[in-house]
Design a protein around this motif. Structure first.
Motif, short mmCIF file in Angstrom:
data_model
loop_
_atom_site.label_atom_id
_atom_site.label_comp_id
_atom_site.label_asym_id
_atom_site.label_seq_id
_atom_site.Cartn_x
_atom_site.Cartn_y
_atom_site.Cartn_z
N TYR A 104 -49.81 24.51 12.30
CA TYR A 104 -49.43 24.26 10.67
C TYR A 104 -49.57 24.91 9.90
N ILE A 123 -46.58 26.89 7.39
CA ILE A 123 -46.53 26.21 5.75
C ILE A 123 -47.15 28.50 5.18
N ARG A 160 -38.73 28.90 5.84
CA ARG A 160 -37.89 28.17 5.94
C ARG A 160 -38.91 27.28 7.82
N ALA A 161 -38.41 26.48 7.98
CA ALA A 161 -39.16 25.98 9.18
C ALA A 161 -38.18 24.75 9.60
N LEU A 175 -36.76 22.01 7.21
CA LEU A 175 -37.58 22.41 5.50
C LEU A 175 -36.98 24.01 5.17
N ILE A 226 -42.07 22.54 2.96
CA ILE A 226 -42.90 23.02 4.00
C ILE A 226 -44.19 22.18 4.05
N LEU A 259 -43.99 18.32 8.81
CA LEU A 259 -44.20 19.32 9.96
C LEU A 259 -45.05 17.71 10.65
#
Length: 512
Positions: free
Chosen positions: A462, A466, A471-472, A484, A489, A494
């Protein structure tokens, strides 16, 4: 012998390979009933150390003591007899055999000169139960198991030998979070039973949770041993890299919103494992893929790179529909895509071949004319990549197998950069490499994005999503369940997406 006395000691151990010094005057003392973490960057000497412990190679100098008596091992089998078993990062399982066959392969139970299948299954069941994996069927073929479950079978195989000292080399690097927690429980139980454990991991939070004692290695030397919890992560990392440790992730530049997408997916689906995947990727953007392991992330990258057959939906590059029937289509000049695979040993490199050959193999058409390689052009491009990625290799004509894990991963990345890709797909590229090399890769990704490359970055960490990503996209059961951007994020978001629950519920789980 009390638990405070060392079970196994190495004193003044040195090992050279030609002119390369892999270990120099290394010391370590391992106690029964304790987990001893060995820390260091790739190339620090950890792999050579455990190969000597496990009887794979012999030291040039120094001595080893077991129960206070000097010993030496002529082979891994001799180390096993003494009660020392190693679970290496590279799996030693035979894919076409069953789990039970693999677990008992070194010493199968016999009855009338034949393998006693009933007894073999019993041994496998007991070993799997001890490894916290009773749900794995002993008759399953190893090749049918995902990578995370194969790693657990490897641990069960080691436990079946009833070791006194078990060495785990990045044994959780391929595991899902649920499997990691299960293995942690197993290791803590083994410690309580009096087993001595050596644990190698580049994940600092794992060291903090598990270790009782720690030894840091740097440039082939043992730098310092200390009790776990007596140093901060910052202090440990500085011991590992020999310099002050600055910010892990490079700063993210502000994204230009007016850029048209270079890659677009529209309702991508495949074989029940991908369903309705839609997203855009712009030049200069790093888009992370999150979620629990096995939720379709790997299949998505393979579908984009033309590996999978019968993929439904549409893929557009530069606004025009494309058909990707093979990786050759994906890496063509018109699309210029590259995939950094999950397992560098089996999917990314040809280990017996040289660094030069591995770097050139994906770009032979760029460094050759009429089937003849332009050696001067090849060497110029390779030299540029060696400098760009700070790859440490004595010579480009040495086998890739002789490089440290971090440098092998850099070669995999460099191999595809030879093709000057515009779209880069990364499948958990920092798994099993040290913090210094990770930081170099983070900086490299940002530099590639700044130069206009569009990057899709799947990570099981994670913190990487971050710290690295603009973007995620979080996947669950083959779908994108959450998108996100920027400050959205967070670990809570997550985790919430990974479990397909709300962020508030995710916060409560993290707090627990």
């Amino acid at each position: 012998m009390t638990l405070s006395e060392p079970l196994f000691v190495m004193e003044g151990i040195s090992k050279r390979y030609g002119g390369v010094v892999a270990l120099k005057d290394a010391d370590i003392a391992v106690r029964s009933g304790a987990i001893h973490a060995v820390l260091g960057e790739n190339g620090a000497g950890k792999s050579t150390l455990i190969k000597i412990m496990a009887g794979v190679v012999a030291p040039d100098e120094g001595r080893m003591l077991l129960d206070g008596k000097e010993i030496s091992f002529s082979s891994p089998a001799a180390a096993n007899v003494a009660g020392i078993v190693c679970v290496f990062q590279e799996l030693s399982l035979i894919p076409d055999l069953s789990v039970a066959d693999n677990i008992a392969i070194s010493k199968p139970p016999l009855r009338f000169g034949m393998i006693d299948r009933r007894k073999q299954r019993q041994i496998a069941e007991e070993a799997l139960a001890r490894a916290g994996a009773s749900d794995i069927h002993p008759s399953s073929l190893v090749k049918d198991l995902p990578l995370s479950r194969r790693q657990i079978v490897e641990i069960a195989k080691a436990l079946a030998r009833k070791p006194r000292l078990m060495i785990l080399d990045e044994a959780t690097s391929a595991l899902s979070q649920a499997d990691v927690e299960r293995i942690f429980g197993v290791l803590k139980r083994l410690r309580a039973e009096g087993l001595a454990l050596i644990y190698i991991s580049h994940r600092m939070h794992e060291i903090s949770e598990l270790a009782d004692d720690c030894t840091v290695f740097r440039n082939g030397r043992s730098i310092e041993s200390y009790k776990a919890g007596t140093k901060t992560d910052q202090q440990v990392i500085e011991l590992m890299i020999g310099r002050e440790y600055t910010s892990v992730f490079p700063p993210k530049p502000e994204q230009r919103k007016d850029r048209p997408p270079i890659l677009s997916c529209r309702d991508l689906s495949w074989d029940g494992r991908l369903s309705g995947i839609s997203f855009d990727l712009k030049p200069g953007e790093i888009v992370g893929i999150g979620g629990l392991d096995g939720q379709g992330q790997r299949e998505l990258l393979l579908a984009l790179f033309g590996v999978l057959r019968d993929v439904k939906g549409g893929i557009e590059v530069d606004g025009r529909r494309v058909t990707l029937r093979s990786p050759r289509d994906a890496k063509s000049d018109a699309i210029a895509m590259a995939l950094i695979p999950e397992d560098r040993k089996t999917e990314g490199l040809l280990l017996p071949m040289t660094v030069r050959e591995n770097l050139s193999i994906a770009a032979l058409d760029r460094v050759s004319s009429r089937g003849v390689i332009d050696r001067a052009l090849e060497e110029r491009q390779i030299d540029d990549l060696l400098k760009l990625l700070a790859i440490k290799a004595a010579t480009i004509d040495m086998p890739a197998a002789a490089l440290s894990g971090g440098n092998q991963q850099k070669v995999v990345i460099a191999k595809w950069l030879m093709n000057q890709p515009r779209i880069i797909l990364l499948n958990d590229p920092t798994r099993g490499i040290d913090v210094g090399t990770k930081q170099e890769i983070y900086v490299l990704l940002q530099r590639l994005a700044d130069a206009g490359a569009a990057i899709i970055f799947y990570s099981t960490d994670y913190a990487e999503l971050i710290g690295c990503c603009d973007r995620a996209l979080v996947m669950y059961d083959g779908r994108i369940v959450r998108e996100l951007a920027g400050a959205e994020i967070t670990e809570q978001e997550l985790v919430g997406g990974a479990l397909n629950i709300g962020a508030h519920q995710a916060q409560q789980r993290i707090a627990r």
